[in-house]
Design a protein around this motif. Structure first.
Motif, PDB file in Angstrom:
ATOM      1  N   VAL A 159       1.138   2.795  18.038  1.00 42.00           N
ATOM      2  CA  VAL A 159       0.526   2.985  16.767  1.00 42.00           C
ATOM      3  C   VAL A 159       0.836   1.750  15.622  1.00 42.00           C
ATOM      4  CG1 VAL A 159       2.521   4.164  15.788  1.00 42.00           C
ATOM      5  CG2 VAL A 159       0.237   4.731  14.933  1.00 42.00           C
ATOM      6  N   GLU A 160      -0.083   1.598  14.945  1.00 40.34           N
ATOM      7  CA  GLU A 160       0.279   0.304  13.764  1.00 40.34           C
ATOM      8  C   GLU A 160      -0.586   0.972  12.319  1.00 40.34           C
ATOM      9  OE1 GLU A 160      -2.453  -3.099  15.278  1.00 40.34           O
ATOM     10  OE2 GLU A 160      -4.135  -2.097  14.272  1.00 40.34           O
ATOM     11  N   LYS A 161       0.172   0.595  11.238  1.00 39.16           N
ATOM     12  CA  LYS A 161      -0.341   0.775   9.948  1.00 39.16           C
ATOM     13  C   LYS A 161      -1.494   0.104   9.502  1.00 39.16           C
ATOM     14  CE  LYS A 161       3.427   2.531   6.895  1.00 39.16           C
ATOM     15  NZ  LYS A 161       4.151   2.006   5.899  1.00 39.16           N
ATOM     16  N   MET A 162      -2.618   0.885   8.948  1.00 43.77           N
ATOM     17  CA  MET A 162      -3.607   0.509   8.677  1.00 43.77           C
ATOM     18  C   MET A 162      -3.238  -0.259   7.198  1.00 43.77           C
ATOM     19  SD  MET A 162      -6.315   3.301   9.786  1.00 43.77           S
ATOM     20  CE  MET A 162      -7.584   2.568   9.275  1.00 43.77           C
ATOM     21  N   SER A 163      -4.350  -1.263   6.910  1.00 44.02           N
ATOM     22  CA  SER A 163      -4.257  -2.039   5.674  1.00 44.02           C
ATOM     23  C   SER A 163      -4.255  -1.089   4.410  1.00 44.02           C
ATOM     24  CB  SER A 163      -5.142  -3.102   5.487  1.00 44.02           C
ATOM     25  OG  SER A 163      -6.451  -2.427   5.457  1.00 44.02           O
ATOM     26  N   VAL A 164      -3.885  -1.601   3.416  1.00 43.62           N
ATOM     27  CA  VAL A 164      -4.039  -0.621   2.252  1.00 43.62           C
ATOM     28  C   VAL A 164      -5.387  -0.230   1.817  1.00 43.62           C
ATOM     29  CG1 VAL A 164      -3.646  -0.553  -0.202  1.00 43.62           C
ATOM     30  CG2 VAL A 164      -1.794  -1.348   1.222  1.00 43.62           C
ATOM     31  N   ALA A 165      -6.389  -1.478   1.878  1.00 45.45           N
ATOM     32  CA  ALA A 165      -7.732  -1.582   1.713  1.00 45.45           C
ATOM     33  C   ALA A 165      -8.456  -0.421   2.634  1.00 45.45           C
ATOM     34  CB  ALA A 165      -8.399  -2.753   1.923  1.00 45.45           C
ATOM     35  N   GLU A 166      -7.978  -0.535   3.902  1.00 47.33           N
ATOM     36  CA  GLU A 166      -8.658   0.321   4.781  1.00 47.33           C
ATOM     37  C   GLU A 166      -8.392   1.936   4.364  1.00 47.33           C
ATOM     38  OE1 GLU A 166      -8.823  -1.491   9.066  1.00 47.33           O
ATOM     39  OE2 GLU A 166      -6.891  -1.362   8.267  1.00 47.33           O
ATOM     40  N   SER A 167      -7.119   2.124   3.881  1.00 47.69           N
ATOM     41  CA  SER A 167      -6.759   3.520   3.562  1.00 47.69           C
ATOM     42  C   SER A 167      -7.224   4.105   2.183  1.00 47.69           C
ATOM     43  CB  SER A 167      -5.187   3.572   3.332  1.00 47.69           C
ATOM     44  OG  SER A 167      -4.355   3.382   4.817  1.00 47.69           O
ATOM     45  N   ALA A 168      -7.296   2.902   1.270  1.00 48.60           N
ATOM     46  CA  ALA A 168      -8.292   3.145   0.031  1.00 48.60           C
ATOM     47  C   ALA A 168      -9.538   3.554   0.218  1.00 48.60           C
ATOM     48  CB  ALA A 168      -7.681   2.020  -0.881  1.00 48.60           C
ATOM     49  N   SER A 169     -10.324   2.916   1.342  1.00 50.71           N
ATOM     50  CA  SER A 169     -11.527   3.195   1.407  1.00 50.71           C
ATOM     51  C   SER A 169     -11.826   4.639   2.162  1.00 50.71           C
ATOM     52  CB  SER A 169     -11.889   2.134   2.701  1.00 50.71           C
ATOM     53  OG  SER A 169     -13.539   2.475   2.995  1.00 50.71           O
ATOM     54  N   TYR A 170     -10.868   5.063   2.671  1.00 46.78           N
ATOM     55  CA  TYR A 170     -11.002   6.386   3.195  1.00 46.78           C
ATOM     56  C   TYR A 170     -10.761   7.547   2.023  1.00 46.78           C
ATOM     57  CZ  TYR A 170     -10.005  11.003   5.291  1.00 46.78           C
ATOM     58  OH  TYR A 170      -9.754  12.195   5.743  1.00 46.78           O
ATOM     59  N   PHE A 171      -9.668   7.308   1.390  1.00 41.77           N
ATOM     60  CA  PHE A 171      -9.170   8.120   0.386  1.00 41.77           C
ATOM     61  C   PHE A 171     -10.386   8.662  -0.687  1.00 41.77           C
ATOM     62  CE2 PHE A 171      -6.625   9.172  -3.521  1.00 41.77           C
ATOM     63  CZ  PHE A 171      -5.804  10.414  -2.784  1.00 41.77           C
ATOM     64  N   VAL A 172     -11.052   7.826  -1.041  1.00 42.40           N
ATOM     65  CA  VAL A 172     -12.258   7.958  -1.898  1.00 42.40           C
ATOM     66  C   VAL A 172     -12.918   8.855  -1.300  1.00 42.40           C
ATOM     67  CG1 VAL A 172     -11.499   5.851  -3.345  1.00 42.40           C
ATOM     68  CG2 VAL A 172     -13.364   5.900  -1.515  1.00 42.40           C
ATOM     69  N   THR A 173     -13.063   8.847  -0.372  1.00 44.04           N
ATOM     70  CA  THR A 173     -14.242   9.846   0.317  1.00 44.04           C
ATOM     71  C   THR A 173     -13.648  11.338   0.470  1.00 44.04           C
ATOM     72  OG1 THR A 173     -13.448   9.602   2.775  1.00 44.04           O
ATOM     73  CG2 THR A 173     -14.981   7.910   1.707  1.00 44.04           C
ATOM     74  N   ARG A 174     -12.424  11.585   0.307  1.00 40.71           N
ATOM     75  CA  ARG A 174     -11.659  12.982   0.392  1.00 40.71           C
ATOM     76  C   ARG A 174     -12.286  13.748  -0.771  1.00 40.71           C
ATOM     77  NH1 ARG A 174      -5.660  13.131   1.481  1.00 40.71           N
ATOM     78  NH2 ARG A 174      -6.214  14.567   3.131  1.00 40.71           N
ATOM     79  N   PRO A 175     -12.337  15.016  -0.450  1.00 41.23           N
ATOM     80  CA  PRO A 175     -12.516  15.939  -1.622  1.00 41.23           C
ATOM     81  C   PRO A 175     -11.450  15.869  -2.621  1.00 41.23           C
ATOM     82  CG  PRO A 175     -12.661  16.908   0.452  1.00 41.23           C
ATOM     83  CD  PRO A 175     -12.251  15.758   0.767  1.00 41.23           C
ATOM     84  N   ARG A 176     -11.665  15.931  -3.808  1.00 39.63           N
ATOM     85  CA  ARG A 176     -10.697  15.908  -4.958  1.00 39.63           C
ATOM     86  C   ARG A 176      -9.265  16.540  -4.891  1.00 39.63           C
ATOM     87  NH1 ARG A 176     -11.182  13.390  -9.768  1.00 39.63           N
ATOM     88  NH2 ARG A 176      -9.832  13.966 -11.407  1.00 39.63           N
TER      89      ARG A 176
END
Length: 212
Positions: A111-128
């Motif tokens: 397993v490897e950590k994803m980049s901050v940009a990749e995580s942020a890109s997904y986070f904004v799609t989550r329900p509030r």
């Protein structure tokens, strides 16, 4: 309860070598699409197994959130038990238990950590509500009562108001890069079909059939 009475025959269908894609991730996507079309309740649910610093294995269900750069993607709190275990030992295993189709897929790798940009890109799609929950929970840490979590959620709702919710610095994505993936199809009379993809030194995939 007589546990030995709980048995059934697996009759959903067989699996032959010529039915498999040369790329295990493409084969996985094909099976996942079939699981979705079959109406499985949680087709992207997977069991993540880790081993902590004491050498103790642990498992939990997480949700697959995509395939990228040759790996399986999921997200979690960096302070969680699984994140702490992966920091010390990046070797993990995934299991997709598609019981309704008499199928399972097992993947093992690092397993490897994803980049901050990749995580942020997904986070904004989550329900509030899910975004606020990520901030509210210090995952895996003790809590005296559920009411404490609910109070924290209310505090955060007031804090963020109707504005954008930033990505917590203690939350993000992981990518499991597999070096072996097994596809299991149940068969009648326990004569199951099992095919194992193993990554070679050159990066190609070798397929072997395993006895049930």
């Amino acid at each position: 309860m007589q546990y030995e009475d709980f048995r059934r025959e697996y009759t959903a269908g067989g699996l032959d070598r010529d039915m498999l894609d040369a790329d295990p991730l493409k084969q996985f996507e094909h099976w996942l699409e079939q699981a979705v079309r079959a109406g499985l309740e949680d087709p992207t649910a997977m069991v993540l197994a880790t081993v902590d610093e004491a050498g103790l294995p642990w498992q939990r269900i997480v949700l697959l959130k995509g395939l990228s750069r040759g790996g399986f993607v999921f997200y979690t709190n960096y302070g969680s038990n699984k994140a702490q275990a992966m920091a010390g030992n990046p070797s993990v295993s995934l299991l997709f238990p598609w019981n309704e189709l008499d199928r399972q897929v097992i993947a093992g790798g690092r397993v490897e950590k994803m980049s901050v940009a990749e995580s942020a890109s997904y986070f904004v799609t989550r329900p509030r509500e899910s975004q606020i929950a990520a901030w509210a929970s210090r995952q895996s840490r003790p809590v005296s009562a559920r009411a404490m979590l609910e109070k924290q959620v209310m505090v955060l709702k007031e804090k963020f108001g109707k504005g954008d919710i930033p990505v917590p610095d203690f939350w993000g994505g992981y990518r499991v890069i597999p070096d072996r993936i097994e596809f299991w199809q149940g068969g009648e009379h326990r004569i199951h079909d099992r095919f194992l993809y193993t990554r070679t030194a050159s990066g190609d995939w070798q397929i072997s059939q395993l006895q049930p």
